[in-house]
Structure formats: C-alpha cells, structure tokens
Write a protein that holds these residues in place. Structure first.
Motif, short mmCIF file in Angstrom:
data_model
loop_
_atom_site.label_atom_id
_atom_site.label_comp_id
_atom_site.label_asym_id
_atom_site.label_seq_id
_atom_site.Cartn_x
_atom_site.Cartn_y
_atom_site.Cartn_z
N ASP A 1 -5.95 6.87 3.59
CA ASP A 1 -6.62 6.20 2.48
C ASP A 1 -6.79 7.23 1.37
OD1 ASP A 1 -8.66 7.83 3.40
OD2 ASP A 1 -9.77 6.19 4.33
N THR B 1 -5.99 -3.13 -3.74
CA THR B 1 -5.44 -4.14 -2.82
C THR B 1 -6.23 -5.44 -2.94
OG1 THR B 1 -4.67 -2.45 -1.27
CG2 THR B 1 -4.97 -4.67 -0.40
N GLY C 1 1.77 -2.25 4.98
CA GLY C 1 0.68 -1.33 5.27
C GLY C 1 0.34 -1.36 6.73
N ASN D 1 0.87 -1.17 0.00
CA ASN D 1 0.00 0.00 0.00
C ASN D 1 0.91 1.23 0.00
OD1 ASN D 1 -1.66 2.16 0.55
ND2 ASN D 1 -2.73 1.20 2.25
N THR E 1 -5.02 -2.02 5.53
CA THR E 1 -4.56 -2.91 4.46
C THR E 1 -4.80 -4.36 4.84
OG1 THR E 1 -2.82 -1.28 4.00
CG2 THR E 1 -2.61 -3.44 2.95
#
Length: 386
Positions: A27, A99, A118, A12, A122
């Motif tokens: 995010d 993801t 992450g 991530n 994640t």
C-alpha cells in the motif's frame, strides 16, 4: 448489434510489488520500502495478460476506466477502446482513496460489472463502496488473494467476461466471500483469515478460485507426524528453505524454532539463519549451499502451490533449485478436497513452465503421498495441464 456488457476497470498499479521482496502486501505506507528493496511493478503486466483475450471480442464490451495508471494505460496498450471517467497521471502514486473514488464513479455511469487488478486489499476497498450492488471479478495481481472473486490466472478473465457478455439471461452471478489476512497474529503467532463481507461475482466456478481455507483445520495427526519425521531426518550442512503457511511451518515448530510463518525462512543445522527472505536473499543462499531443499505447502481450498502469497519463490528461484529439490507437504484432507487433485502454478510469463513436471507427489504422512497433476497458465487463454 446486441447490448454490450458495460465493464468498469480499476487497476491498483502498486499491487503485488512487495511479493518478491518479502513484503506481504503493498500500500502507500509500504510502497517506498518496496521500491528501496528493488521491487518492480507487476499488476500492469498481469492486467495486459488478462485483457489480451478480449482484443478480438471488443464488440461485446463497453469499457469504462480512469485514464492513466489506474486503468486507461493498460486498455490503450492492449488496443481496447474505452470511455474515460477520471484522470490519473501515469507517474502518480495511488491509494485506497483513489480506488474507492473510481468505484464510485463506475456506479454513477451504470457499469454491469467491475474488473479490477490487485489483491485482497483492493477487493476490500472496492467492496466498501459497492457492497453487493455490482458484481466484481479480480485479475490476480496482489501478494495475498484469499477472496473468492479472483480468476485462477489472469488468462482466466477473458473467458469469464465473454461468457457474461454472451449470456441470454444477463450477468450470471453468485455470492462470494471477501477475505483478507488479519492485521495482527493470534496468540499462537499465526495470521488468521477474516471475513469482510459477501460480494457478487460471475458464476464461473471452474475459472474463479475458491476462498482460502484456514490451515488450522488441516493440521491433522498424519501431517504432524510427517513434520516430526522430516525434522529428525534433516541432514547436517544442508540448506532447508521453509515456505509460507502452517504445513511447512510445523517443521520449525517440531524443533522449537520460530520463523516468520507468512514468509520464507532458512534453516541449517537446526538453526534459523534467515527469516522472511526476499527473492534475492533466497538466490544468494542457494549460491552458498550445494545441498539444499525447498519445502512447500499447498493453499487449502485453492490448490495453489506457487504464485499466491509466496511470490518470492519466483521462476528464478525454481530454476536455481530445480523441482527435484522441492518437497511438498499437506494434509490428506486438504488434498482430497481438491476436485480434481490439481495444483496451480502461476509464475508469470516464464519459460520455467516447460520444466514443471506433469505430476507431483504431495507428502501427507510418513511414507504416504498423493499424486497431483499440475496446471499452469497458457498463452492461448486456455489453461494447460502440463
């Protein structure tokens, strides 16, 4: 040649960016905010730290990853060959859907284990796709890492994977909780930890962190008395930085003050002068005040002092304030549950580790302390007790 361990990698690339700028997760919705506050990518650097210990053991592994920023870029930087499953441009933003798409592709190619970089978000995204089908292991790269699937440090990952690859009985696994902070605070203004499922992770308990234990269970009488005494003894004109978590927050509650609970708050002369401060805001206050003190708690169950959920207290901050100006408080039960009584510190690749004392006193009640050793990541992929 023996059968290689098939490892799928998911990175991530925006994980952890919000930590130093006072955000509590990163995010797509908060990515632009993090950038506007000066946030820099961190998960890639931590991924490379984790992969460094595998460079000379490549014959044990068969890596699979999406090309680009969500995996392949870092394998290529480390000099590790891999099989490309999807393409992601290196300048492309990523989200939870990406993801999950990569996790689905890794299931299709039949990987034995998924290595991801992450935080708890994640881990949740990957778990939502794979459930308990494939073991996962996380490179700690997010802001929040409460789940039981993360290596203690990025450098812990190499030893875990090498052990799995060399095991004569296949991948050795155990069940592990996937946790994350609640979306909203409870009626007391505190963010609870929620269980989202039980995944599989390598059975390497010495190198994988435990899940975070809720601070409410550790707010014992001794700790409350300590908070009351510390609040009464605060000196006039002195800057007090109150770290995240319930233990330190008790000091604000004793004075009837409201802070952020999950961030760093600043207190002077009984008044909150800053809430949920970023690294830069903390450094600016340290320049203003000659007398200052940083009050920190310890993450229950994990024993982390720095590097988990308080990334705004960075190497620069520690260097500016000095360890002599840091007070650590926690309940005796919380510290006694750490076997051994060791506090983990992960400030990234930094020369600050040479300044960290070998032992630190943790205050558990008025006139009562427990002496704990400290541990930091080492360059040779073996943890160092300083």
């Amino acid at each position: 040649m023996s059968v290689q361990l098939k490892v799928g990698l998911i990175v991530n690339p925006i994980a952890g960016m919000g930590g130093k700028v006072g955000l509590h997760g990163t995010d797509l919705a908060s990515f632009a905010v993090a950038l506007s506050l000066g946030a820099q990518p961190t998960s890639g650097l931590r991924t490379v730290r984790a992969l460094a210990g595998l460079v000379n053991e490549q014959e044990l592994f068969d890596f699979y990853a999406a090309a680009g920023v969500m995996g392949g870029d870092y394998l290529e930087e480390a000099g590790i060959s891999y099989t490309r499953i999807l393409n992601f441009a290196s300048d492309r933003k990523s989200g939870a859907g990406d993801t999950r798409a990569i996790a689905s592709s890794l299931i299709e190619v039949g990987v034995d284990i998924i290595l991801f970089s992450g935080g708890d978000g994640t881990a949740r995204d990957i778990f939502s796709v794979i459930g308990g089908k494939i073991p996962i292991i996380g490179i700690p790269a997010g802001v929040k890492m409460r789940s039981e699937v993360f290596g203690i440090y990025p450098e812990s990952i190499a030893g875990i994977l090498i052990s799995q690859a060399q095991s004569s009985v296949g991948t050795r696994v155990r069940e592990a909780e996937i946790l994350d902070v609640s979306e909203l605070p409870n009626r007391n203004g505190i963010w609870d930890t929620e269980l989202f499922g039980v995944a599989l992770t390598p059975n390497a308990t010495q190198h994988i962190q435990c899940s975070k234990i809720s601070g409410e269970s550790h707010a014992d009488i001794g700790l409350c008395e300590l908070a009351n005494a510390m609040a009464k003894e605060m000196a006039p004109g002195k800057l007090y930085l109150i770290g995240p978590g319930r233990s330190a927050y008790l000091i604000l509650q004793e004075q009837g003050l409201v802070g952020s609970f999950v961030g760093v708050d600043a207190l002077v002369d009984g008044q909150v002068i800053g809430r949920d401060l970023s690294e830069d805001a903390i450094l600016a206050l340290l320049e203003r005040f000659e007398k200052r003190e940083l009050i920190l708690g310890v993450i229950g169950g994990q024993g982390f002092l720095l590097g988990r959920g308080n990334q705004q207290i960075s190497a620069r901050v520690i260097s500016a304030i000095g360890f002599d100006a840091i007070t650590i408080m926690a309940s005796a039960r919380k510290i006694s549950a750490l076997i051994p009584a060791r506090l983990h510190i992960d400030l990234g690749e930094s020369d600050i580790y040479a300044l960290i004392p070998q032992y630190i006193q943790v205050h558990t009640a008025p006139n009562r302390t427990i002496l704990c050793s400290t541990e930091v990541p080492a360059n040779d992929n073996v943890m160092t007790t300083v």
